[in-house]
Scaffold this motif. Structure first.
Motif: not given
Lengths: 65, 202
Positions: B136-159
């Motif tokens: 299978p195809i693999e990511l060049y680097a492990s998936y960065p949390n920053a990408n999820c946090l870009h949208c979720h970081d300070d959102s209420r449901r996340y916090l």
């Protein structure tokens, strides 16, 4: 190279670049975007640089710079 | 729409360049003429080229663009699987802009991220045309949390989820991945089994 020939060269480079950009925009695909960016755009930039260089050279020759 | 604009501008610039080429001798004889040539050779074509590049960057971030390569097909199909995989939920519930779904989750959000993402895309292109994709195809680097946090970081449901606050520091350093707990991202198994969700027309 005399100024007129240099300007014609600049225009031709620019024209070639624009034509490459047109063709690659009409046949849009991953590979054509690469050609747009790596061939089309540099040709236009090269044309501009040749033109500016020519004008500066002429100005210097005329003693304006 | 944007592409149409770029193409029209290109045609205009090409027409102008041809006219200038024909009249170069007369134009270069006067200062005003030189300025006209400067506009036709430098200013306008450079502006159009820049615009064309910008449009190209947007177009090459579209989901349909990503899916123009067969290697990406199963990942595209995974947008439609039935189940609770992250990609399917985000796409089907319109939590991400569908036209840019792949890009918003996979772009590099750091400074000059767009440029770096495009350069790494260049690599996909090389592999596509001149190489063979791993299976299978693999990511060049492990998936960065920053990408999820870009949208979720300070959102209420996340916090409001305790564990998120508890592990906030570790997750910020990528020592613990969102994917440790939110497991399935692309559900390729469901793709192979053909388990797709179908919106029912009413």
């Amino acid at each position: 190279m005399n100024a007129l020939r240099a300007v014609r060269l600049a225009l031709l480079l620019c024209l070639a670049g624009l034509l490459v950009q047109l063709v690659t925009s009409l046949a849009w695909s991953p590979i054509s975007f690469i050609v747009f960016a790596s061939v089309g755009v540099p040709l236009v930039v090269a044309g501009t640089l040749v033109f500016i260089w020519t004008v500066l050279r002429e100005l210097r020759r005329a003693g304006a710079l | 729409m944007n592409t149409v604009f770029v193409i029209s501008a290109l045609v205009l610039c090409i027409g102008l360049a041809v006219l200038l080429l024909a009249g170069a001798e007369r134009l270069m004889a006067s200062t005003a003429g030189k300025l006209v040539v400067l506009a036709g050779i430098g200013v306008l074509p450079l502006a159009v080229s820049t615009g064309g590049l910008a449009v190209g960057v947007v177009n090459s971030s579209q989901t349909s663009f990503c899916l123009s390569c067969h290697e990406m097909t199963p990942y595209g199909q995974s947008l439609f699987v039935d189940g609770d995989s992250l990609v399917a939920v985000h796409f089907q519930d319109r939590l991400v802009d569908r036209d840019f779904a792949c890009y918003v989750c996979h772009k590099d959000y750091a400074m000059f991220g767009d440029v770096r993402t495009k350069l790494s895309g260049l690599n996909h292109l090389l592999v596509h045309y001149f190489g063979e994709a791993p299976d299978p195809i693999e990511l060049y680097a492990s998936y960065p949390n920053a990408n999820c946090l870009h949208c979720h970081d300070d959102s209420r449901r996340y916090l409001e989820v305790d564990v998120h606050r508890r592990f906030a520091a570790e997750m910020a350093r990528d020592e613990r991945s969102c994917l440790d707990c939110h497991r399935s991202s692309h559900d390729l198994e469901a793709v192979h089994e053909g388990l797709f969700w179908q919106a029912v027309a009413r």
